[in-house]
Design a protein around this motif. Structure first.
Motif, PDB file in Angstrom:
ATOM      1  N   LYS A 141       0.309  -1.372  -0.199  1.00  0.00           N
ATOM      2  CA  LYS A 141       0.218   0.054   0.213  1.00  0.00           C
ATOM      3  C   LYS A 141       1.008   0.881  -0.036  1.00  0.00           C
ATOM      4  N   PHE A 142       1.428   1.391   0.496  1.00  0.00           N
ATOM      5  CA  PHE A 142       3.074   1.847   0.745  1.00  0.00           C
ATOM      6  C   PHE A 142       3.828   3.153  -0.170  1.00  0.00           C
ATOM      7  N   ILE A 143       3.833   0.978  -1.252  1.00  0.00           N
ATOM      8  CA  ILE A 143       4.332   1.712  -2.717  1.00  0.00           C
ATOM      9  C   ILE A 143       3.776   2.642  -3.617  1.00  0.00           C
ATOM     10  N   GLU A 144       2.224   2.029  -3.786  1.00  0.00           N
ATOM     11  CA  GLU A 144       0.826   2.378  -4.268  1.00  0.00           C
ATOM     12  C   GLU A 144       1.289   3.934  -4.168  1.00  0.00           C
ATOM     13  N   GLN A 145       1.068   4.616  -2.930  1.00  0.00           N
ATOM     14  CA  GLN A 145       0.906   5.481  -2.334  1.00  0.00           C
ATOM     15  C   GLN A 145       2.205   6.463  -3.332  1.00  0.00           C
ATOM     16  N   LEU A 146       2.993   5.949  -2.290  1.00  0.00           N
ATOM     17  CA  LEU A 146       4.400   6.770  -3.412  1.00  0.00           C
ATOM     18  C   LEU A 146       4.082   7.082  -4.359  1.00  0.00           C
ATOM     19  N   GLU A 147       3.932   5.800  -5.381  1.00  0.00           N
ATOM     20  CA  GLU A 147       3.383   5.477  -7.512  1.00  0.00           C
ATOM     21  C   GLU A 147       2.571   6.857  -7.438  1.00  0.00           C
ATOM     22  N   ALA A 148       1.403   6.516  -6.874  1.00  0.00           N
ATOM     23  CA  ALA A 148       0.050   8.100  -6.986  1.00  0.00           C
ATOM     24  C   ALA A 148       0.673   8.733  -6.632  1.00  0.00           C
ATOM     25  N   ALA A 149       1.545   9.588  -5.561  1.00  0.00           N
ATOM     26  CA  ALA A 149       2.369  10.582  -5.704  1.00  0.00           C
ATOM     27  C   ALA A 149       3.635  11.134  -6.996  1.00  0.00           C
ATOM     28  N   LEU A 150       4.648  10.041  -7.661  1.00  0.00           N
ATOM     29  CA  LEU A 150       4.908  10.769  -8.483  1.00  0.00           C
ATOM     30  C   LEU A 150       4.367  11.111 -10.103  1.00  0.00           C
ATOM     31  N   VAL A 151       3.140  10.492  -9.865  1.00  0.00           N
ATOM     32  CA  VAL A 151       1.810  10.759 -10.844  1.00  0.00           C
ATOM     33  C   VAL A 151       1.007  12.364 -10.761  1.00  0.00           C
ATOM     34  N   ARG A 152       1.171  12.483  -9.195  1.00  0.00           N
ATOM     35  CA  ARG A 152       0.401  13.939  -9.169  1.00  0.00           C
ATOM     36  C   ARG A 152       2.030  14.346  -9.314  1.00  0.00           C
ATOM     37  N   ILE A 153       3.067  14.485  -9.462  1.00  0.00           N
ATOM     38  CA  ILE A 153       4.090  15.420  -9.357  1.00  0.00           C
ATOM     39  C   ILE A 153       4.188  15.496 -10.990  1.00  0.00           C
ATOM     40  N   GLY A 154       3.927  13.961 -11.518  1.00  0.00           N
ATOM     41  CA  GLY A 154       4.112  14.630 -13.112  1.00  0.00           C
ATOM     42  C   GLY A 154       3.160  15.510 -13.515  1.00  0.00           C
ATOM     43  N   ASN A 155       2.192  15.386 -12.993  1.00  0.00           N
ATOM     44  CA  ASN A 155       0.665  16.686 -13.546  1.00  0.00           C
ATOM     45  C   ASN A 155       0.915  17.553 -13.050  1.00  0.00           C
ATOM     46  N   LYS A 156       1.710  18.249 -11.540  1.00  0.00           N
ATOM     47  CA  LYS A 156       1.897  19.352 -11.193  1.00  0.00           C
ATOM     48  C   LYS A 156       0.709  19.365 -10.513  1.00  0.00           C
ATOM     49  N   THR A 157       0.257  18.617  -9.455  1.00  0.00           N
ATOM     50  CA  THR A 157      -0.556  18.946  -8.398  1.00  0.00           C
ATOM     51  C   THR A 157      -0.256  18.232  -7.073  1.00  0.00           C
ATOM     52  N   TYR A 158       1.218  17.605  -7.016  1.00  0.00           N
ATOM     53  CA  TYR A 158       1.672  16.965  -5.953  1.00  0.00           C
ATOM     54  C   TYR A 158       2.174  18.214  -4.849  1.00  0.00           C
ATOM     55  N   GLY A 159       0.873  17.536  -3.659  1.00  0.00           N
ATOM     56  CA  GLY A 159       1.858  18.807  -2.657  1.00  0.00           C
ATOM     57  C   GLY A 159       0.825  20.152  -2.417  1.00  0.00           C
ATOM     58  N   ILE A 160      -0.724  19.869  -3.466  1.00  0.00           N
ATOM     59  CA  ILE A 160      -2.031  20.521  -3.117  1.00  0.00           C
ATOM     60  C   ILE A 160      -3.105  19.105  -1.934  1.00  0.00           C
ATOM     61  N   CYS A 161      -3.149  19.988  -0.898  1.00  0.00           N
ATOM     62  CA  CYS A 161      -4.109  19.650  -0.319  1.00  0.00           C
ATOM     63  C   CYS A 161      -5.989  19.090  -0.707  1.00  0.00           C
ATOM     64  N   ARG A 162      -5.866  17.646  -0.590  1.00  0.00           N
ATOM     65  CA  ARG A 162      -6.835  17.238  -1.515  1.00  0.00           C
ATOM     66  C   ARG A 162      -8.656  17.634  -1.062  1.00  0.00           C
ATOM     67  N   SER A 163      -8.476  18.598   0.201  1.00  0.00           N
ATOM     68  CA  SER A 163      -9.348  18.753   0.809  1.00  0.00           C
ATOM     69  C   SER A 163      -9.702  20.740   0.961  1.00  0.00           C
ATOM     70  N   THR A 164      -8.880  21.067   1.505  1.00  0.00           N
ATOM     71  CA  THR A 164      -8.906  22.184   1.189  1.00  0.00           C
ATOM     72  C   THR A 164      -8.107  23.177  -0.071  1.00  0.00           C
ATOM     73  N   GLY A 165      -7.243  22.478  -1.009  1.00  0.00           N
ATOM     74  CA  GLY A 165      -7.248  23.235  -1.754  1.00  0.00           C
ATOM     75  C   GLY A 165      -5.727  24.246  -1.811  1.00  0.00           C
ATOM     76  N   LYS A 166      -5.433  23.820  -0.609  1.00  0.00           N
ATOM     77  CA  LYS A 166      -4.038  24.893  -0.542  1.00  0.00           C
ATOM     78  C   LYS A 166      -2.740  23.836  -0.507  1.00  0.00           C
ATOM     79  N   LEU A 167      -1.745  24.718  -0.637  1.00  0.00           N
ATOM     80  CA  LEU A 167       0.386  23.725  -0.698  1.00  0.00           C
ATOM     81  C   LEU A 167       0.235  22.919   0.635  1.00  0.00           C
ATOM     82  N   ILE A 168       0.394  21.848   0.788  1.00  0.00           N
ATOM     83  CA  ILE A 168       0.585  21.551   2.195  1.00  0.00           C
ATOM     84  C   ILE A 168       2.610  21.890   2.141  1.00  0.00           C
ATOM     85  N   GLN A 169       2.392  22.206   3.283  1.00  0.00           N
ATOM     86  CA  GLN A 169       3.990  22.472   4.323  1.00  0.00           C
ATOM     87  C   GLN A 169       4.627  22.065   3.523  1.00  0.00           C
TER      88      GLN A 169
END
Length: 130
Positions: free
Chosen positions: A81-109
């Protein structure tokens, strides 16, 4: 030169340079996680049976072996599950949405992302959740 905190407050996403930093971190964690997952699977497939045990101890040892095997299965499932979450994070980096909170829409620290690079929620959102 602007400081990162100012950049975070005024920006709606991390810069490409920052995303590359996160990508490097995630790739290194992914390598380690995959190796640990492989080791867990190897342990499960390499479980040996103790054929020369006396009858009185066989039942106890079978129970202990079963418990150990279940524990390793759980660890492997968590690691997968951890591997899958890390891979999903790489996808978010690729589409430049990484680090954006899915609840608030703000940048995660950035500090939170460095500690928990697969997170999709800011601390603010996470605390509200509980």
């Amino acid at each position: 030169m602007e400081n990162t905190l100012t950049t975070q407050k005024n920006a709606n996403r991390y810069s490409d340079e920052e995303l590359n930093e996160f990508k490097t971190l995630i790739l290194s964690k992914l390598d380690i996680a995959r190796e640990e997952y492989k080791d867990l699977l190897d342990t499960l497939s390499g479980t040996s049976s103790n054929e020369d045990n006396g009858g009185a101890y066989a039942t106890l040892e079978d129970g202990a072996a079963t418990l150990e095997k279940e524990t390793i299965h759980q660890m492997a499932a968590r690691q997968k599950k951890f591997i899958e979450q890390l891979e999903a994070a790489l996808v978010r980096i690729g589409n430049k949405t990484y680090g954006i909170c899915r609840s608030t829409g703000k940048l995660i620290q950035k500090e939170r992302l460095m500690a928990v690079p697969h997170t999709t929620q800011s601390m603010e959102a996470k605390l509200r959740q509980n």
